[in-house]
Enzyme design. Structure first.
Site, PDB file in Angstrom:
ATOM      1  N   LYS A  51       0.711  -1.247  -0.094  1.00 61.14           N
ATOM      2  CA  LYS A  51       0.064   0.055   0.027  1.00 61.14           C
ATOM      3  C   LYS A  51       0.809   1.280   0.021  1.00 61.14           C
ATOM      4  CE  LYS A  51      -3.694  -0.451  -0.406  1.00 61.14           C
ATOM      5  NZ  LYS A  51      -4.143  -0.497  -1.713  1.00 61.14           N
ATOM      6  N   HIS A 112       6.865  -7.241  -2.316  1.00 64.05           N
ATOM      7  CA  HIS A 112       6.798  -6.748  -1.146  1.00 64.05           C
ATOM      8  C   HIS A 112       7.707  -6.948  -0.126  1.00 64.05           C
ATOM      9  CE1 HIS A 112       3.252  -4.525  -2.235  1.00 64.05           C
ATOM     10  NE2 HIS A 112       2.414  -5.350  -2.159  1.00 64.05           N
ATOM     11  N   SER A 142      -3.946   3.180   4.830  1.00 68.04           N
ATOM     12  CA  SER A 142      -4.282   2.422   4.008  1.00 68.04           C
ATOM     13  C   SER A 142      -4.331   1.062   3.803  1.00 68.04           C
ATOM     14  CB  SER A 142      -3.393   3.065   2.701  1.00 68.04           C
ATOM     15  OG  SER A 142      -3.702   2.461   1.369  1.00 68.04           O
TER      16      SER A 142
END
Length: 299
Positions: A51, A112, A142
């Protein structure tokens, strides 16, 4: 992808750990394969903490690589255009690795993972990597909303509970602090372009120019203008190949919160209590001491 949804028993993932970093159990089970992934010298890796503007930079890069050709950029969903190397959706669907391995070169891949968990072949092959970092306060908000709408992410609990997990690094992909600092340090020894979400928001032209230069591309002004326009938040939000509406609502429930929610800087002020903000600032001061890395929490 939608065709397989009937066979899916959608439930929230359980969490395991790889070297102390929380990851879904389904990723942990395939970790040996992920770690052994073979990168190629012309691979481009897009890396972010979750995010932090991942889909945004993916779309920017894709448009640069295809000289602003919109049709080519709508050839498939983000997930298929840029395989998410460690992601395992479901036993019955292709993993990010499967998609990556089936893809012709040159490949653009996504992760990620914190820097220490990136498959070693990326360093051995001296691959180019683009990293995007986002300020922690907006990032946690987020991430919280993403857990709410994503029916396979671990249960977020209340905002207060999620805030606590985030501050202590007990969320998927681990501590935001370790992630952004680890990649910041790595940029001195590897081909890493380190960008900030807030900078792209403030001056997309300048930041996209950095990406162009990093990728060794030159585009005419009209093409650059087109890329800036089509990678604006409101335009991308309507793009079904980028906004993740291609996944069934059983997985991503956009009625709870859209995948592309606000894309702004400073939205944290609508969520943080005074006490949370003080707690966060205290923690932030301790954990960011001794690094040259700085963030803007508002524009």
């Amino acid at each position: 992808m939608n065709e397989t949804k009937v066979d899916w028993e959608v439930r929230r993932y359980e969490v395991g750990e790889v070297e102390g970093i929380p990851l879904t159990k389904i990723i942990c089970d395939k970790w040996d394969k992920i770690w052994a992934f073979q990168a190629k010298p012309d691979d481009l890796l897009i890396s972010t903490y979750a995010k932090a503007g991942t889909t945004w930079i993916q779309e920017i890069v894709d448009m640069i690589q295809h000289d602003g050709d919109l049709e080519k950029c709508k050839r498939a969903s983000t997930y298929e255009r840029h395989p998410f190397i460690e992601w395992v959706f479901h036993e019955n669907s292709p993993t990010g690795l499967d998609l990556a391995e089936a893809m012709p070169s040159p490949r653009t891949l996504k992760t990620h993972l914190p820097v220490q968990l990136v498959p070693p072949s990326f360093w051995e092959q001296n691959c180019k990597i683009i990293y995007v970092a986002r300020n922690a306060k907006d990032n946690v908000v987020s991430y919280y909303h993403f857990h709410r709408m994503n029916q396979i992410m671990p249960e977020p609990g209340t905002w207060e509970e999620f805030f606590e997990k985030y501050v202590t690094g007990k969320v998927l992909w681990g501590s935001w602090y370790d992630h952004v600092k680890g990649w910041w340090d790595a940029k001195d020894n590897h081909r890493i372009l380190y960008l900030f979400f807030e900078d792209i928001k403030e001056n997309p032209r300048r930041e996209i120019q950095k990406v162009l230069q990093f990728l060794g591309k030159h585009l005419e002004k009209e093409v650059l203008d087109k890329i800036i326009h089509h990678t604006q938040f409101e335009v991308m939000r309507r793009n079904p190949m980028a906004n993740y509406t291609f996944l069934p609502p059983e997985i991503l429930d956009h009625s709870i919160s859209p995948f592309m929610r606000k894309g702004t800087v400073g939205d944290w002020k609508n969520y943080f209590t005074v006490a949370q903000n003080e707690r966060f600032d205290e923690e932030y001061k301790q954990k960011m001491a001794g690094t040259s890395l700085t963030f803007r929490m508002e524009l």
